[in-house]
Design a protein around this motif. Sequence first.
Motif, PDB file in Angstrom:
ATOM      1  N   MET A  35       0.827  -1.203   0.000  1.00  0.00           N
ATOM      2  CA  MET A  35       0.000   0.000   0.000  1.00  0.00           C
ATOM      3  C   MET A  35       0.862   1.254   0.000  1.00  0.00           C
ATOM      4  SD  MET A  35      -3.079   0.666  -0.134  1.00  0.00           S
ATOM      5  CE  MET A  35      -4.155   2.011   0.012  1.00  0.00           C
ATOM      6  N   GLN A  36       2.011   1.171   0.643  1.00  0.00           N
ATOM      7  CA  GLN A  36       2.915   2.313   0.714  1.00  0.00           C
ATOM      8  C   GLN A  36       3.468   2.663  -0.666  1.00  0.00           C
ATOM      9  OE1 GLN A  36       6.209   1.684   3.302  1.00  0.00           O
ATOM     10  NE2 GLN A  36       6.742   3.838   3.423  1.00  0.00           N
ATOM     11  N   ARG A  37       3.699   1.641  -1.501  1.00  0.00           N
ATOM     12  CA  ARG A  37       4.202   1.888  -2.854  1.00  0.00           C
ATOM     13  C   ARG A  37       3.170   2.623  -3.695  1.00  0.00           C
ATOM     14  NH1 ARG A  37       6.411  -3.689  -5.118  1.00  0.00           N
ATOM     15  NH2 ARG A  37       6.015  -2.497  -7.001  1.00  0.00           N
ATOM     16  N   VAL A  38       1.904   2.297  -3.485  1.00  0.00           N
ATOM     17  CA  VAL A  38       0.837   2.946  -4.250  1.00  0.00           C
ATOM     18  C   VAL A  38       0.732   4.411  -3.861  1.00  0.00           C
ATOM     19  CG1 VAL A  38      -1.649   2.988  -4.669  1.00  0.00           C
ATOM     20  CG2 VAL A  38      -0.452   0.806  -4.554  1.00  0.00           C
ATOM     21  N   SER A  39       0.779   4.708  -2.564  1.00  0.00           N
ATOM     22  CA  SER A  39       0.688   6.105  -2.129  1.00  0.00           C
ATOM     23  C   SER A  39       1.911   6.897  -2.593  1.00  0.00           C
ATOM     24  CB  SER A  39       0.518   6.197  -0.614  1.00  0.00           C
ATOM     25  OG  SER A  39       1.640   5.656   0.047  1.00  0.00           O
ATOM     26  N   LYS A  40       3.086   6.271  -2.585  1.00  0.00           N
ATOM     27  CA  LYS A  40       4.290   6.942  -3.080  1.00  0.00           C
ATOM     28  C   LYS A  40       4.152   7.243  -4.576  1.00  0.00           C
ATOM     29  CE  LYS A  40       9.233   6.429  -3.687  1.00  0.00           C
ATOM     30  NZ  LYS A  40      10.375   5.510  -3.682  1.00  0.00           N
ATOM     31  N   PHE A  41       3.597   6.291  -5.310  1.00  0.00           N
ATOM     32  CA  PHE A  41       3.386   6.466  -6.742  1.00  0.00           C
ATOM     33  C   PHE A  41       2.509   7.694  -7.008  1.00  0.00           C
ATOM     34  CE2 PHE A  41       0.615   5.521 -10.426  1.00  0.00           C
ATOM     35  CZ  PHE A  41       1.581   5.512 -11.419  1.00  0.00           C
ATOM     36  N   PHE A  42       1.397   7.819  -6.278  1.00  0.00           N
ATOM     37  CA  PHE A  42       0.495   8.950  -6.495  1.00  0.00           C
ATOM     38  C   PHE A  42       1.106  10.269  -6.027  1.00  0.00           C
ATOM     39  CE2 PHE A  42      -2.729   5.572  -6.854  1.00  0.00           C
ATOM     40  CZ  PHE A  42      -3.231   5.933  -8.088  1.00  0.00           C
ATOM     41  N   ARG A  43       1.920  10.255  -4.983  1.00  0.00           N
ATOM     42  CA  ARG A  43       2.629  11.484  -4.568  1.00  0.00           C
ATOM     43  C   ARG A  43       3.599  11.935  -5.654  1.00  0.00           C
ATOM     44  NH1 ARG A  43       3.116   8.921   0.427  1.00  0.00           N
ATOM     45  NH2 ARG A  43       5.296   8.460  -0.003  1.00  0.00           N
ATOM     46  N   GLU A  44       4.283  10.979  -6.261  1.00  0.00           N
ATOM     47  CA  GLU A  44       5.211  11.311  -7.340  1.00  0.00           C
ATOM     48  C   GLU A  44       4.464  11.856  -8.557  1.00  0.00           C
ATOM     49  OE1 GLU A  44       7.664   7.931  -8.119  1.00  0.00           O
ATOM     50  OE2 GLU A  44       8.637   8.039  -6.160  1.00  0.00           O
ATOM     51  N   ILE A  45       3.301  11.296  -8.843  1.00  0.00           N
ATOM     52  CA  ILE A  45       2.486  11.826  -9.941  1.00  0.00           C
ATOM     53  C   ILE A  45       2.119  13.273  -9.660  1.00  0.00           C
ATOM     54  CG2 ILE A  45       0.220  11.706 -11.043  1.00  0.00           C
ATOM     55  CD1 ILE A  45       0.405   8.688 -10.879  1.00  0.00           C
ATOM     56  N   ALA A  46       1.651  13.563  -8.457  1.00  0.00           N
ATOM     57  CA  ALA A  46       1.271  14.935  -8.097  1.00  0.00           C
ATOM     58  C   ALA A  46       2.470  15.871  -8.214  1.00  0.00           C
ATOM     59  CB  ALA A  46       0.698  14.963  -6.687  1.00  0.00           C
ATOM     60  N   ARG A  47       3.635  15.431  -7.783  1.00  0.00           N
ATOM     61  CA  ARG A  47       4.844  16.256  -7.868  1.00  0.00           C
ATOM     62  C   ARG A  47       5.198  16.558  -9.327  1.00  0.00           C
ATOM     63  NH1 ARG A  47       9.151  13.065  -5.805  1.00  0.00           N
ATOM     64  NH2 ARG A  47       7.889  12.979  -3.933  1.00  0.00           N
ATOM     65  N   GLU A  48       5.113  15.554 -10.189  1.00  0.00           N
ATOM     66  CA  GLU A  48       5.421  15.759 -11.607  1.00  0.00           C
ATOM     67  C   GLU A  48       4.384  16.649 -12.291  1.00  0.00           C
ATOM     68  OE1 GLU A  48       8.103  14.912 -13.437  1.00  0.00           O
ATOM     69  OE2 GLU A  48       8.994  14.184 -11.569  1.00  0.00           O
ATOM     70  N   MET A  49       3.130  16.522 -11.912  1.00  0.00           N
ATOM     71  CA  MET A  49       2.076  17.343 -12.525  1.00  0.00           C
ATOM     72  C   MET A  49       2.270  18.825 -12.210  1.00  0.00           C
ATOM     73  SD  MET A  49       0.281  15.431 -14.397  1.00  0.00           S
ATOM     74  CE  MET A  49      -1.227  16.283 -14.729  1.00  0.00           C
ATOM     75  N   ARG A  50       2.852  19.131 -11.051  1.00  0.00           N
ATOM     76  CA  ARG A  50       3.133  20.537 -10.725  1.00  0.00           C
ATOM     77  C   ARG A  50       4.221  21.118 -11.624  1.00  0.00           C
ATOM     78  NH1 ARG A  50       4.219  18.968  -5.454  1.00  0.00           N
ATOM     79  NH2 ARG A  50       2.328  17.948  -4.805  1.00  0.00           N
ATOM     80  N   LYS A  51       5.055  20.273 -12.198  1.00  0.00           N
ATOM     81  CA  LYS A  51       6.137  20.727 -13.067  1.00  0.00           C
ATOM     82  C   LYS A  51       5.671  20.983 -14.504  1.00  0.00           C
ATOM     83  CE  LYS A  51       9.665  18.022 -10.645  1.00  0.00           C
ATOM     84  NZ  LYS A  51      10.632  16.925 -10.820  1.00  0.00           N
ATOM     85  N   VAL A  52       4.505  20.483 -14.834  1.00  0.00           N
ATOM     86  CA  VAL A  52       3.997  20.587 -16.204  1.00  0.00           C
ATOM     87  C   VAL A  52       3.695  22.041 -16.543  1.00  0.00           C
ATOM     88  CG1 VAL A  52       2.090  19.968 -17.741  1.00  0.00           C
ATOM     89  CG2 VAL A  52       3.046  18.261 -16.185  1.00  0.00           C
ATOM     90  N   SER A  53       4.072  22.440 -17.745  1.00  0.00           N
ATOM     91  CA  SER A  53       3.758  23.786 -18.228  1.00  0.00           C
ATOM     92  C   SER A  53       2.433  23.718 -18.979  1.00  0.00           C
ATOM     93  CB  SER A  53       4.875  24.260 -19.160  1.00  0.00           C
ATOM     94  OG  SER A  53       4.520  25.463 -19.774  1.00  0.00           O
ATOM     95  N   TRP A  54       1.347  24.151 -18.334  1.00  0.00           N
ATOM     96  CA  TRP A  54       0.024  24.075 -18.922  1.00  0.00           C
ATOM     97  C   TRP A  54      -0.193  25.259 -19.853  1.00  0.00           C
ATOM     98  CZ3 TRP A  54      -2.257  19.605 -18.295  1.00  0.00           C
ATOM     99  CH2 TRP A  54      -1.920  18.837 -17.191  1.00  0.00           C
TER     100      TRP A  54
END
Length: 60
Positions: A1-20
Amino acid sequence: MQRVSKFFREIAREMRKVSWPRRAELTRYTITVITTVAIFAVFFAGIDLGISKLIRLILE
Protein backbone atom coordinates in the motif's frame (compact mmCIF):
# COMPACT_ATOMS: atom_id res chain seq x y z
CA MET A 1 0.00 0.00 0.00
CA GLN A 2 2.92 2.31 0.71
CA ARG A 3 4.20 1.89 -2.85
CA VAL A 4 0.84 2.95 -4.25
CA SER A 5 0.69 6.11 -2.13
CA LYS A 6 4.29 6.94 -3.08
CA PHE A 7 3.39 6.47 -6.74
CA PHE A 8 0.50 8.95 -6.49
CA ARG A 9 2.63 11.48 -4.57
CA GLU A 10 5.21 11.31 -7.34
CA ILE A 11 2.49 11.83 -9.94
CA ALA A 12 1.27 14.94 -8.10
CA ARG A 13 4.84 16.26 -7.87
CA GLU A 14 5.42 15.76 -11.61
CA MET A 15 2.08 17.34 -12.52
CA ARG A 16 3.13 20.54 -10.72
CA LYS A 17 6.14 20.73 -13.07
CA VAL A 18 4.00 20.59 -16.20
CA SER A 19 3.76 23.79 -18.23
CA TRP A 20 0.02 24.08 -18.92
CA PRO A 21 -1.14 26.18 -21.91
CA ARG A 22 -2.86 29.49 -21.27
CA ARG A 23 -6.51 29.91 -22.20
CA ALA A 24 -5.71 31.73 -25.48
CA GLU A 25 -3.23 29.03 -26.52
CA LEU A 26 -5.67 26.28 -25.63
CA THR A 27 -8.43 27.96 -27.64
CA ARG A 28 -6.12 28.37 -30.66
CA TYR A 29 -4.98 24.74 -30.46
CA THR A 30 -8.56 23.51 -30.13
CA ILE A 31 -9.70 25.52 -33.15
CA THR A 32 -6.72 24.23 -35.14
CA VAL A 33 -7.52 20.61 -34.29
CA ILE A 34 -11.24 20.94 -35.05
CA THR A 35 -10.53 22.71 -38.35
CA THR A 36 -7.98 20.09 -39.38
CA VAL A 37 -10.33 17.24 -38.54
CA ALA A 38 -13.18 18.90 -40.48
CA ILE A 39 -10.96 19.44 -43.54
CA PHE A 40 -9.79 15.81 -43.51
CA ALA A 41 -13.37 14.58 -43.03
CA VAL A 42 -14.56 16.54 -46.07
CA PHE A 43 -11.53 15.42 -48.08
CA PHE A 44 -12.03 11.72 -47.33
CA ALA A 45 -15.79 11.96 -47.82
CA GLY A 46 -15.10 13.39 -51.29
CA ILE A 47 -12.60 10.64 -52.08
CA ASP A 48 -15.07 8.01 -50.85
CA LEU A 49 -17.88 9.48 -52.94
CA GLY A 50 -15.67 9.63 -56.01
CA ILE A 51 -14.47 6.05 -55.67
CA SER A 52 -18.05 4.85 -55.05
CA LYS A 53 -19.28 6.56 -58.21
CA LEU A 54 -16.34 5.19 -60.20
CA ILE A 55 -17.06 1.64 -59.04
CA ARG A 56 -20.76 2.05 -59.89
CA LEU A 57 -19.84 3.23 -63.39
CA ILE A 58 -17.51 0.28 -63.91
CA LEU A 59 -20.02 -2.31 -62.67
CA GLU A 60 -23.00 -1.02 -64.64
